[in-house]
Motif scaffolding. Structure first.
Motif, PDB file in Angstrom:
ATOM      1  N   ASN A  21      41.762  69.431  29.426  1.00  0.00           N
ATOM      2  CA  ASN A  21      42.241  68.545  30.492  1.00  0.00           C
ATOM      3  C   ASN A  21      41.629  68.932  31.840  1.00  0.00           C
ATOM      4  O   ASN A  21      42.329  69.145  32.839  1.00  0.00           O
ATOM      5  CB  ASN A  21      43.770  68.572  30.577  1.00  0.00           C
ATOM      6  CG  ASN A  21      44.331  67.459  31.452  1.00  0.00           C
ATOM      7  OD1 ASN A  21      43.718  66.390  31.579  1.00  0.00           O
ATOM      8  ND2 ASN A  21      45.478  67.695  32.053  1.00  0.00           N
ATOM      9  N   LYS A  22      40.300  68.998  31.855  1.00  0.00           N
ATOM     10  CA  LYS A  22      39.605  69.464  33.041  1.00  0.00           C
ATOM     11  C   LYS A  22      38.366  68.614  33.295  1.00  0.00           C
ATOM     12  O   LYS A  22      37.646  68.271  32.354  1.00  0.00           O
ATOM     13  CB  LYS A  22      39.196  70.931  32.839  1.00  0.00           C
ATOM     14  CG  LYS A  22      38.403  71.561  33.976  1.00  0.00           C
ATOM     15  CD  LYS A  22      38.109  73.018  33.649  1.00  0.00           C
ATOM     16  CE  LYS A  22      37.333  73.729  34.736  1.00  0.00           C
ATOM     17  NZ  LYS A  22      37.097  75.159  34.399  1.00  0.00           N
ATOM     18  N   LYS A  23      38.123  68.280  34.545  1.00  0.00           N
ATOM     19  CA  LYS A  23      36.927  67.527  34.912  1.00  0.00           C
ATOM     20  C   LYS A  23      36.011  68.417  35.741  1.00  0.00           C
ATOM     21  O   LYS A  23      36.448  69.043  36.708  1.00  0.00           O
ATOM     22  CB  LYS A  23      37.306  66.261  35.680  1.00  0.00           C
ATOM     23  CG  LYS A  23      38.053  65.236  34.825  1.00  0.00           C
ATOM     24  CD  LYS A  23      38.352  63.961  35.572  1.00  0.00           C
ATOM     25  CE  LYS A  23      39.044  62.953  34.672  1.00  0.00           C
ATOM     26  NZ  LYS A  23      39.338  61.676  35.372  1.00  0.00           N
ATOM     27  N   ASP A  58      34.488  79.843  35.150  1.00  0.00           N
ATOM     28  CA  ASP A  58      35.819  79.813  35.767  1.00  0.00           C
ATOM     29  C   ASP A  58      36.789  80.708  34.998  1.00  0.00           C
ATOM     30  O   ASP A  58      37.584  81.441  35.599  1.00  0.00           O
ATOM     31  CB  ASP A  58      36.357  78.377  35.796  1.00  0.00           C
ATOM     32  CG  ASP A  58      35.597  77.470  36.756  1.00  0.00           C
ATOM     33  OD1 ASP A  58      34.861  77.997  37.619  1.00  0.00           O
ATOM     34  OD2 ASP A  58      35.739  76.244  36.631  1.00  0.00           O
ATOM     35  N   HIS A 115      32.846  75.795  33.204  1.00  0.00           N
ATOM     36  CA  HIS A 115      34.182  76.031  32.653  1.00  0.00           C
ATOM     37  C   HIS A 115      34.324  77.485  32.194  1.00  0.00           C
ATOM     38  O   HIS A 115      35.314  78.159  32.502  1.00  0.00           O
ATOM     39  CB  HIS A 115      34.437  75.078  31.484  1.00  0.00           C
ATOM     40  CG  HIS A 115      35.632  75.425  30.668  1.00  0.00           C
ATOM     41  ND1 HIS A 115      36.915  75.420  31.179  1.00  0.00           N
ATOM     42  CD2 HIS A 115      35.747  75.814  29.348  1.00  0.00           C
ATOM     43  CE1 HIS A 115      37.764  75.783  30.226  1.00  0.00           C
ATOM     44  NE2 HIS A 115      37.083  76.027  29.117  1.00  0.00           N
TER      45      HIS A 115
END
Length: 235
Positions: free
Chosen positions: A38-40, A72, A69
């Motif tokens: 659930n990441k853009k 991060d 990603h």
């Protein structure tokens, strides 16, 4: 990870997943939706042009998004570096990636999960077999997965990797050795393009234009404890 992307490209469902994940903004930026977490991730077009990926633009932008990603996760100290798989284990997976090389140890199943939100399927036989180090049970599980791929070719993203040179002994001792020896290597993932009654067809992610045709019975004679088959139901 390229094996995972190529596996998606082999089916209509997979191609739609890739298409839906990428959106070009009015300012030229590209947004990649990592549905599994659930990441853009927003990618500047200059980075795409400089990307060293061997693939097309879709491959480059997806690779950059997964790289960001993973970075991060590593910087937040939330990265899961375990190779123990199971439901819920891919969300924070970063393999052996580092700040300098976030994509190191990337997995096909990881890429498929990030884009689709779908977890891999593992047959019951394989789970039991690996827990008990029982080659025959794992081989039964592998055969079961090949049957699934043959029966429902458009439903799955699938790939295989060989964990040691020893795993490839049945192939290296076969009459097909001269055709496959230069193309099959341990520690490398291959997309499973298709399966029929006699053969398993693999694609090398670095040269998907040339399918590798392996006799199915010979394929199943590979030590199943030195071979990992991963399939993900995309429906």
């Amino acid at each position: 990870m390229l094996a995972g992307l190529n596996s998606l490209k082999l089916t209509e469902l997979g191609r739609k997943i890739i298409k839906d994940a990428i959106h070009v903004e009015d300012n030229g930026d590209v947004t990649v939706n990592l549905k599994g977490v659930n990441k853009k991730v927003v990618i500047n077009p200059k980075k795409i042009r400089r990307a060293p990926s061997e693939g097309d633009d879709d491959a480059k932008v997806i690779e950059l998004a997964v790289k960001q990603h993973r970075l991060d996760l590593i910087l937040s100290l939330k990265a899961n570096k375990s190779n123990v798989w199971g439901k819920g284990r891919l969300e924070n997976y970063a393999g052996s990636g580092t700040v300098l090389d976030p994509l190191y140890d990337g997995r096909g199943k990881e890429l498929v999960f990030l884009l689709s939100g779908k977890n891999e399927e593992i047959s019951l036989q394989e789970q039991i077999g690996k827990c008990n180090d029982d080659s025959e049970l794992v081989r039964t599980g592998n055969k079961f997965m090949l049957e699934k791929l043959q029966k429902y070719p458009q439903r799955y993203a699938a790939f295989v990797s060989f964990t040691s040179d020893k795993a490839l002994d049945p192939i290296m001792k076969s009459k097909e050795r001269e055709f496959l020896a230069q193309d099959l290597v341990a520690g490398h993932a291959y997309s499973i393009k298709s399966v029929d009654d006699k053969y398993v067809y693999l694609l090398n992610p670095w040269d998907p234009s040339k399918p590798l045709k392996l006799d199915k019975e010979m394929f199943l004679q590979i030590d199943p404890l030195r071979m990992d088959i991963d399939i993900t139901n995309l429906e």
